[in-house]
Design a protein around this motif. Structure first.
Motif, PDB file in Angstrom:
ATOM      1  N   SER A  15       0.837  -1.199   0.000  1.00 50.35           N
ATOM      2  CA  SER A  15       0.000   0.000   0.000  1.00 50.35           C
ATOM      3  C   SER A  15       0.872   1.249   0.000  1.00 50.35           C
ATOM      4  O   SER A  15       2.028   1.224   0.451  1.00 50.35           O
ATOM      5  CB  SER A  15      -0.926   0.020   1.218  1.00 50.35           C
ATOM      6  OG  SER A  15      -1.784  -1.104   1.225  1.00 50.35           O
ATOM      7  N   LEU A  16       0.308   2.343  -0.466  1.00 52.40           N
ATOM      8  CA  LEU A  16       0.987   3.624  -0.363  1.00 52.40           C
ATOM      9  C   LEU A  16       1.010   4.062   1.092  1.00 52.40           C
ATOM     10  O   LEU A  16       0.093   3.762   1.860  1.00 52.40           O
ATOM     11  CB  LEU A  16       0.287   4.672  -1.221  1.00 52.40           C
ATOM     12  CG  LEU A  16       0.251   4.391  -2.730  1.00 52.40           C
ATOM     13  CD1 LEU A  16      -0.515   5.488  -3.451  1.00 52.40           C
ATOM     14  CD2 LEU A  16       1.646   4.255  -3.299  1.00 52.40           C
ATOM     15  N   ALA A  39      -0.718  -5.918  -9.571  1.00 56.06           N
ATOM     16  CA  ALA A  39      -0.479  -4.531  -9.168  1.00 56.06           C
ATOM     17  C   ALA A  39      -1.192  -3.547 -10.087  1.00 56.06           C
ATOM     18  O   ALA A  39      -1.652  -3.906 -11.179  1.00 56.06           O
ATOM     19  CB  ALA A  39       1.015  -4.234  -9.140  1.00 56.06           C
ATOM     20  N   ALA A  40      -1.277  -2.307  -9.624  1.00 55.62           N
ATOM     21  CA  ALA A  40      -1.947  -1.243 -10.380  1.00 55.62           C
ATOM     22  C   ALA A  40      -1.043  -0.030 -10.547  1.00 55.62           C
ATOM     23  O   ALA A  40      -1.525   1.088 -10.683  1.00 55.62           O
ATOM     24  CB  ALA A  40      -3.233  -0.842  -9.671  1.00 55.62           C
ATOM     25  N   LEU A  41       0.271  -0.239 -10.513  1.00 57.17           N
ATOM     26  CA  LEU A  41       1.220   0.862 -10.671  1.00 57.17           C
ATOM     27  C   LEU A  41       1.985   0.705 -11.984  1.00 57.17           C
ATOM     28  O   LEU A  41       2.094  -0.387 -12.524  1.00 57.17           O
ATOM     29  CB  LEU A  41       2.216   0.889  -9.514  1.00 57.17           C
ATOM     30  CG  LEU A  41       1.705   1.314  -8.132  1.00 57.17           C
ATOM     31  CD1 LEU A  41       2.857   1.318  -7.145  1.00 57.17           C
ATOM     32  CD2 LEU A  41       1.025   2.666  -8.176  1.00 57.17           C
ATOM     33  N   PRO A  47      -0.720   8.115  -8.518  1.00 59.04           N
ATOM     34  CA  PRO A  47      -1.848   7.494  -7.813  1.00 59.04           C
ATOM     35  C   PRO A  47      -2.800   8.534  -7.243  1.00 59.04           C
ATOM     36  O   PRO A  47      -2.379   9.546  -6.689  1.00 59.04           O
ATOM     37  CB  PRO A  47      -1.166   6.696  -6.690  1.00 59.04           C
ATOM     38  CG  PRO A  47       0.229   6.473  -7.185  1.00 59.04           C
ATOM     39  CD  PRO A  47       0.575   7.694  -7.978  1.00 59.04           C
ATOM     40  N   VAL A  55      -2.017  -0.882  -3.689  1.00 56.34           N
ATOM     41  CA  VAL A  55      -1.570  -0.745  -5.079  1.00 56.34           C
ATOM     42  C   VAL A  55      -0.964  -2.030  -5.628  1.00 56.34           C
ATOM     43  O   VAL A  55      -0.674  -2.107  -6.826  1.00 56.34           O
ATOM     44  CB  VAL A  55      -0.545   0.404  -5.227  1.00 56.34           C
ATOM     45  CG1 VAL A  55      -1.212   1.746  -4.995  1.00 56.34           C
ATOM     46  CG2 VAL A  55       0.640   0.208  -4.284  1.00 56.34           C
ATOM     47  N   THR A  91       5.892   3.456   0.179  1.00 56.64           N
ATOM     48  CA  THR A  91       5.025   2.299   0.387  1.00 56.64           C
ATOM     49  C   THR A  91       5.306   1.667   1.744  1.00 56.64           C
ATOM     50  O   THR A  91       6.215   2.083   2.457  1.00 56.64           O
ATOM     51  CB  THR A  91       5.236   1.240  -0.713  1.00 56.64           C
ATOM     52  OG1 THR A  91       6.534   0.643  -0.539  1.00 56.64           O
ATOM     53  CG2 THR A  91       5.115   1.853  -2.109  1.00 56.64           C
TER      54      THR A  91
END
Length: 299
Positions: A15-16, A39-41, A47, A55, A91
């Motif tokens: 997570s961030l 992942a979504a980065l 973000p 993330v 993160t």
């Protein structure tokens, strides 16, 4: 037939975290046998502060059974975390690393109370904790001076509330501003005693990481090792009371942890354990039991 244990898997939910910038400047995922990343980065992305901070999910697997397989999975996860290169934003990777290296985790002896007992220390080791009020002894024996101090935003976020207005007298550890980012609220604490000289933001304003929030006329102390120890103890106690409040006022340490004997199993029902309603053995239950029994016999 019962399930067959084929190995161990560990998932790290990346997570961030507060700190860092607003843009991912470098992104490299780990790879190899037994390593998976969802992942979504990506490199260059920014973000949003309006969504969940999760993330990425790092999942590692090692085949086999017993402690050998567990240790292989743990070591593979540590190596994958090391190879998970995320720069620009901050993160919680270091928190995962600290958990994986904790003696209780290494020995596969983690209980539900693990984070209640160790969460504050693990988080403090991963990143700087917010300041806490100084002890009376430290205050009495330390020299002080006045200086202008700027308090910055640790993350890109939306201002929820300015808690301390201009002219307010605050003590170190008091909340100055409340920010919201990715469904999480972050308290911005006063780094020292003093007076709020200037408020640089307003409620509902979006601020970037590093932006000035508050300017203080601060009384700066030369804190020593004793003050630092008091701060760490205060943080651990604060975390414990937060968890207790979330669990209906029950202190999880009192349920799962004995200061004298260390970790011990829960002796009975509590707010920290699962409570199931009593089984109603009525006519409906009897019919369902008969149906299920017939299906089991058929299978």
């Amino acid at each position: 037939a019962g399930s067959t244990l084929r190995g161990f898997a560990i998932q790290c939910r990346v997570s961030l975290a507060p700190g860092g910038g607003a843009e991912v400047t470098r992104y490299r995922e780990p790879c190899g046998e037994g390593v998976r990343v969802d992942a979504a980065l990506f490199e260059g992305c920014r973000p949003s502060v309006h969504y969940d901070p999760l993330v990425g999910k790092l999942i590692c697997f090692a085949p086999g059974d017993g402690d050998v397989a567990f240790q292989a999975c743990r070591e593979r996860t540590l190596a994958a975390l090391e190879g998970y290169d995320i720069q620009g934003v901050n993160t919680n990777k270091s928190l995962h690393r600290n958990i994986l290296m904790h003696p209780e985790f290494v020995n596969n002896e983690v209980l539900l109370s693990f984070m209640a007992r160790h969460g504050a220390a693990l988080s403090a080791a991963a990143a700087a904790s917010p300041p806490a009020p100084p002890s009376k002894a430290a205050a009495a024996g330390s020299a002080t001076r006045r200086e202008e101090m700027v308090v910055n935003a640790p993350i890109e976020a939306t201002v929820v509330q300015v808690v301390a207005p201009e002219g307010a007298e605050v003590q170190r550890g008091d909340v100055l501003v409340l920010l919201s980012a990715m469904k999480l609220e972050t308290e911005i604490h006063a780094p020292a005693d003093g007076i709020v000289k200037k408020v640089c933001i307003v409620a509902e304003e979006t601020v970037r990481s590093g932006q000035d929030l508050v300017v203080m006329d601060a009384i700066v102390e030369d804190a020593g090792a004793a003050a630092m120890a008091a701060h760490e103890a205060s943080e651990a106690d604060r975390h414990r009371h937060i968890v207790a409040k979330q669990q209906g006022g029950v202190d999880p340490m009192a349920v799962w942890y004995g200061p004298g004997e260390g970790v011990r199993p829960c002796a009975g029902p509590s707010a920290s354990s699962l409570r199931l309603p009593p089984v109603r053995r009525d006519e409906t239950f009897a019919k369902k039991e008969a149906i299920h029994g017939g299906l089991v016999a058929e299978l």
